[in-house]
Design a protein around this motif. Structure first.
Motif, PDB file in Angstrom:
ATOM      1  N   ARG A   6       0.829  -1.211   0.000  1.00  0.00           N
ATOM      2  CA  ARG A   6       0.000   0.000   0.000  1.00  0.00           C
ATOM      3  C   ARG A   6       0.862   1.260   0.000  1.00  0.00           C
ATOM      4  O   ARG A   6       0.578   2.209  -0.726  1.00  0.00           O
ATOM      5  N   GLU A   7       1.910   1.282   0.800  1.00  0.00           N
ATOM      6  CA  GLU A   7       2.815   2.440   0.827  1.00  0.00           C
ATOM      7  C   GLU A   7       3.543   2.553  -0.508  1.00  0.00           C
ATOM      8  O   GLU A   7       3.763   3.665  -1.008  1.00  0.00           O
ATOM      9  N   PHE A   8       3.915   1.433  -1.109  1.00  0.00           N
ATOM     10  CA  PHE A   8       4.554   1.460  -2.422  1.00  0.00           C
ATOM     11  C   PHE A   8       3.631   2.124  -3.441  1.00  0.00           C
ATOM     12  O   PHE A   8       4.065   2.951  -4.229  1.00  0.00           O
ATOM     13  N   MET A   9       2.346   1.779  -3.412  1.00  0.00           N
ATOM     14  CA  MET A   9       1.385   2.362  -4.347  1.00  0.00           C
ATOM     15  C   MET A   9       1.239   3.863  -4.118  1.00  0.00           C
ATOM     16  O   MET A   9       1.170   4.624  -5.079  1.00  0.00           O
ATOM     17  N   ARG A  10       1.208   4.300  -2.867  1.00  0.00           N
ATOM     18  CA  ARG A  10       1.106   5.746  -2.578  1.00  0.00           C
ATOM     19  C   ARG A  10       2.321   6.490  -3.128  1.00  0.00           C
ATOM     20  O   ARG A  10       2.192   7.537  -3.762  1.00  0.00           O
TER      21      ARG A  10
END
Length: 70
Positions: A6-10
């Motif tokens: 999720r942090e990678f996507m952000r």
């Protein structure tokens, strides 16, 4: 750099916006906890759980992003 999917996507979305690239992902293309992420014309599969250093490096390479820029 310890990240989950999720942090990678952000971060990928912010990177795409800074560089004027299209950002999209498709949930239906991945199996289980994976999604297919597109930045510009490049793509990679993103695992939603914690990402190992090697997997993170490979995903950035797939997308053509230098670690320092991400």
């Amino acid at each position: 750099m310890e990240l989950d999917g999720r942090e990678f996507m952000r971060r990928a979305k912010r990177y795409a916006a800074r560089n004027g690239l299209d950002f999209r992902f498709e949930r239906g293309r991945g199996k289980g906890s994976h999604v297919e992420l597109y930045i510009g014309c490049r793509r990679t599969m993103v695992k939603r759980t914690e990402l190992s250093k090697g997997l993170l490096r490979n995903m950035l390479r797939d997308l053509g992003i230098k670690k320092e820029e991400f």
